[in-house]
Design a protein around this motif. Structure first.
Motif, PDB file in Angstrom:
ATOM      1  N   HIS A   1       0.852  -1.190   0.000  1.00  0.00           N
ATOM      2  CA  HIS A   1       0.000   0.000   0.000  1.00  0.00           C
ATOM      3  C   HIS A   1       0.896   1.250   0.000  1.00  0.00           C
ATOM      4  O   HIS A   1       1.230   1.767  -1.041  1.00  0.00           O
ATOM      5  N   HIS A   2       1.287   1.696   1.211  1.00  0.00           N
ATOM      6  CA  HIS A   2       2.160   2.869   1.351  1.00  0.00           C
ATOM      7  C   HIS A   2       3.631   2.472   1.315  1.00  0.00           C
ATOM      8  O   HIS A   2       4.019   1.432   1.859  1.00  0.00           O
ATOM      9  N   VAL A   3       4.449   3.333   0.710  1.00  0.00           N
ATOM     10  CA  VAL A   3       5.896   3.249   0.864  1.00  0.00           C
ATOM     11  C   VAL A   3       6.324   4.599   1.433  1.00  0.00           C
ATOM     12  O   VAL A   3       6.530   5.575   0.706  1.00  0.00           O
ATOM     13  N   ALA A   4       6.413   4.671   2.758  1.00  0.00           N
ATOM     14  CA  ALA A   4       6.641   5.960   3.422  1.00  0.00           C
ATOM     15  C   ALA A   4       6.989   5.721   4.888  1.00  0.00           C
ATOM     16  O   ALA A   4       6.793   4.631   5.427  1.00  0.00           O
ATOM     17  N   ASN A   5       7.484   6.794   5.523  1.00  0.00           N
ATOM     18  CA  ASN A   5       7.833   6.727   6.943  1.00  0.00           C
ATOM     19  C   ASN A   5       6.757   7.301   7.850  1.00  0.00           C
ATOM     20  O   ASN A   5       6.843   7.153   9.077  1.00  0.00           O
ATOM     21  N   ASN A   6       5.760   7.972   7.281  1.00  0.00           N
ATOM     22  CA  ASN A   6       4.801   8.716   8.103  1.00  0.00           C
ATOM     23  C   ASN A   6       3.352   8.320   7.826  1.00  0.00           C
ATOM     24  O   ASN A   6       2.448   9.144   7.928  1.00  0.00           O
ATOM     25  N   THR A   7       3.140   7.067   7.441  1.00  0.00           N
ATOM     26  CA  THR A   7       1.795   6.575   7.126  1.00  0.00           C
ATOM     27  C   THR A   7       1.469   5.406   8.063  1.00  0.00           C
ATOM     28  O   THR A   7       2.350   4.923   8.777  1.00  0.00           O
ATOM     29  N   PRO A   8       0.209   4.947   8.098  1.00  0.00           N
ATOM     30  CA  PRO A   8      -0.165   3.910   9.068  1.00  0.00           C
ATOM     31  C   PRO A   8       0.728   2.671   8.987  1.00  0.00           C
ATOM     32  O   PRO A   8       0.929   2.097   7.913  1.00  0.00           O
ATOM     33  N   ALA A   9       1.244   2.270  10.140  1.00  0.00           N
ATOM     34  CA  ALA A   9       2.239   1.194  10.174  1.00  0.00           C
ATOM     35  C   ALA A   9       1.706  -0.115   9.598  1.00  0.00           C
ATOM     36  O   ALA A   9       2.442  -0.870   8.959  1.00  0.00           O
TER      37      ALA A   9
ATOM     38  N   GLU B   1       0.208   8.946  -3.378  1.00  0.00           N
ATOM     39  CA  GLU B   1       1.270   9.705  -4.034  1.00  0.00           C
ATOM     40  C   GLU B   1       2.653   9.181  -3.653  1.00  0.00           C
ATOM     41  O   GLU B   1       3.604   9.275  -4.430  1.00  0.00           O
ATOM     42  N   ASN B   2       2.760   8.590  -2.433  1.00  0.00           N
ATOM     43  CA  ASN B   2       4.077   8.092  -2.031  1.00  0.00           C
ATOM     44  C   ASN B   2       4.529   6.892  -2.861  1.00  0.00           C
ATOM     45  O   ASN B   2       5.718   6.559  -2.858  1.00  0.00           O
ATOM     46  N   ILE B   3       3.619   6.252  -3.588  1.00  0.00           N
ATOM     47  CA  ILE B   3       4.046   5.212  -4.530  1.00  0.00           C
ATOM     48  C   ILE B   3       4.882   5.847  -5.632  1.00  0.00           C
ATOM     49  O   ILE B   3       5.917   5.305  -6.039  1.00  0.00           O
ATOM     50  N   LEU B   4       4.442   7.023  -6.091  1.00  0.00           N
ATOM     51  CA  LEU B   4       5.192   7.743  -7.124  1.00  0.00           C
ATOM     52  C   LEU B   4       6.492   8.312  -6.572  1.00  0.00           C
ATOM     53  O   LEU B   4       7.553   8.155  -7.180  1.00  0.00           O
ATOM     54  N   THR B   5       6.421   8.973  -5.420  1.00  0.00           N
ATOM     55  CA  THR B   5       7.597   9.693  -4.919  1.00  0.00           C
ATOM     56  C   THR B   5       8.645   8.759  -4.310  1.00  0.00           C
ATOM     57  O   THR B   5       9.853   9.017  -4.433  1.00  0.00           O
ATOM     58  N   ASN B   6       8.214   7.671  -3.658  1.00  0.00           N
ATOM     59  CA  ASN B   6       9.163   6.823  -2.936  1.00  0.00           C
ATOM     60  C   ASN B   6       9.411   5.466  -3.587  1.00  0.00           C
ATOM     61  O   ASN B   6      10.548   4.982  -3.605  1.00  0.00           O
TER      62      ASN B   6
ATOM     63  N   MET C   1      -2.587  10.356  -5.950  1.00  0.00           N
ATOM     64  CA  MET C   1      -1.981  10.934  -7.144  1.00  0.00           C
ATOM     65  C   MET C   1      -3.030  11.659  -7.990  1.00  0.00           C
ATOM     66  O   MET C   1      -4.229  11.481  -7.799  1.00  0.00           O
ATOM     67  N   THR C   2      -2.545  12.444  -8.936  1.00  0.00           N
ATOM     68  CA  THR C   2      -3.406  13.042  -9.949  1.00  0.00           C
ATOM     69  C   THR C   2      -3.368  12.145 -11.184  1.00  0.00           C
ATOM     70  O   THR C   2      -2.491  11.280 -11.322  1.00  0.00           O
TER      71      THR C   2
ATOM     72  N   MET D   1       3.746   7.669 -14.831  1.00  0.00           N
ATOM     73  CA  MET D   1       4.348   6.432 -14.307  1.00  0.00           C
ATOM     74  C   MET D   1       4.353   5.309 -15.340  1.00  0.00           C
ATOM     75  O   MET D   1       5.002   4.285 -15.147  1.00  0.00           O
ATOM     76  N   GLN D   2       3.646   5.507 -16.432  1.00  0.00           N
ATOM     77  CA  GLN D   2       3.662   4.538 -17.516  1.00  0.00           C
ATOM     78  C   GLN D   2       4.909   4.788 -18.377  1.00  0.00           C
ATOM     79  O   GLN D   2       5.384   5.917 -18.426  1.00  0.00           O
ATOM     80  N   PRO D   3       5.476   3.772 -19.019  1.00  0.00           N
ATOM     81  CA  PRO D   3       4.964   2.415 -19.191  1.00  0.00           C
ATOM     82  C   PRO D   3       5.417   1.422 -18.125  1.00  0.00           C
ATOM     83  O   PRO D   3       5.076   0.250 -18.204  1.00  0.00           O
TER      84      PRO D   3
END
Length: 356
Positions: free
Chosen positions: A37-45, A97-102, A130-131, A138-140
């Protein structure tokens, strides 16, 4: 001369034994699917993996597995085309959005294609999503598929809603989301990832009839005998992110299960389950039935096995929430690899509310 004779004798003895490499038969095409789901340090564990841990996972995959685009893996399995024995596909639920950024930069670095199941109504709307512009950039490398319009509990009925009305409503939601994906991205895979991993027999049947492939959150590998209206995926975040335990799952083999009992997945509060069984394909001789084991709510249960029927006894009263029974058995020819199968059950509250 003496050394030559000894070498020949050793070779003859070696060849006369059921050596690992000789005993091995090619596995049918199959794939292990990871779910993030999330790839981040500040999202639900519970639903998150840190970027550092995610990189560790990808590094391990690059050294020990072959990452296969999900659409290629599914097509190979359905058409009985070969796949690497160590094939892995990577998926994400929700368009954070953290899927894109991280995650995306790490996946680009390793050259790993992946799939994101998104809720079209949340894209461009919720602040952590994300927008559409970001989705398209993010494609392809990334494919996108259906996670319903708005991440609803698919099994939850509205007040005074009968079964037909409920099923019509949720299928309309899924079809609307699929149409928006087609309009925005120009393609439609007709794949659905069940929000919260929840499904029942009626929904599975309706999705199959409408031409969908669906993905759950119960664990196991995917092969041709798998239910394509509830394919398993291994959660790889939260308490499941430890690479030492995850790597065993990454190398798992699809257990050849024909059916399970009880057969349904949706339960009512207070229902009691006193036994559970799996019917196995007897043509598989690599699965060590004598070492089958099942795990339920932290307890290891040794089953009775007879005539390819595995049965465990238990005393479980269903309460609101989600539970799974996981069963494994070692492979005879592939040291350290396990056949794996999981069955999930979903129970609402007395008022029919399914818990997050």
């Amino acid at each position: 001369m003496k050394n030559v004779v000894m070498l020949v004798c050793f070779a003859l003895v070696w060849l006369s034994k059921p050596h690992y490499a000789l005993a091995q038969k090619q596995l049918p095409p199959q794939v292990v699917i990871l779910q993030y789901h999330h790839v981040a340090n500040n999202t639900p564990a519970a639903t998150s993996v840190t970027p550092e841990t995610f990189r560790q996972h990808m590094q391990y995959l690059s050294e020990h597995h072959q990452v296969v685009r999900l659409k290629d893996a599914i097509a190979a399995i359905q058409n009985n085309r070969p796949l690497p024995e160590n094939a892995i596909s990577i998926t994400f639920d929700d368009g954070y959005e953290n899927i894109l950024t991280n995650a995306h930069p790490i996946l680009m670095e390793f050259g790993f294609a992946y799939t994101v199941f998104i809720n079209p109504s949340s894209i461009n709307t919720l602040g952590d999503q994300m927008t559409w512009q970001q989705v398209k950039q993010m494609q392809p490398l990334a494919d996108f598929a259906n996670h319903t319009l708005d991440h609803l509990h698919l099994l939850q009925r509205l007040s005074n809603e009968n079964e037909n009305q409920w099923l019509s409503r949720v299928m309309a939601n899924i079809e609307d989301a699929e149409q928006q994906l087609l309009e925005q991205l120009g393609y439609s895979y007709k794949w659905l990832a069940y929000p919260y991993g929840e499904f029942n027999t009626q929904l599975q049947k309706a999705l199959s009839e409408a031409g969908y492939i669906a993905f759950g959150q119960q664990s196991g590998a995917v092969a041709k005998h798998s239910q394509f209206n509830a394919l398993p995926r291994f959660p790889a975040a939260g308490r499941y992110a430890n690479i030492d335990t995850l790597k065993v799952k990454m190398s798992s083999i699809a257990m050849p299960v024909i059916s399970h009992s009880p057969s349904g997945h949706q339960r009512s509060p207070g229902d009691v389950m006193t036994d559970f069984s799996l019917s196995l394909d007897g043509n598989n001789t690599d699965l060590n039935q004598q070492q089958l084991a099942c795990f339920f709510k932290g307890e290891r249960i040794v089953p009775n096995v007879s005539n390819n029927i595995m049965q465990i006894e238990l005393e479980h009263t269903f309460t609101p929430g989600r539970v799974r029974i996981n069963c494994t058995a070692p492979s005879k020819s592939r040291k350290g690899r396990f056949y794996w199968h999981s069955v999930a059950f979903f129970t609402p509250t007395e008022k029919g509310i399914f818990l997050d």
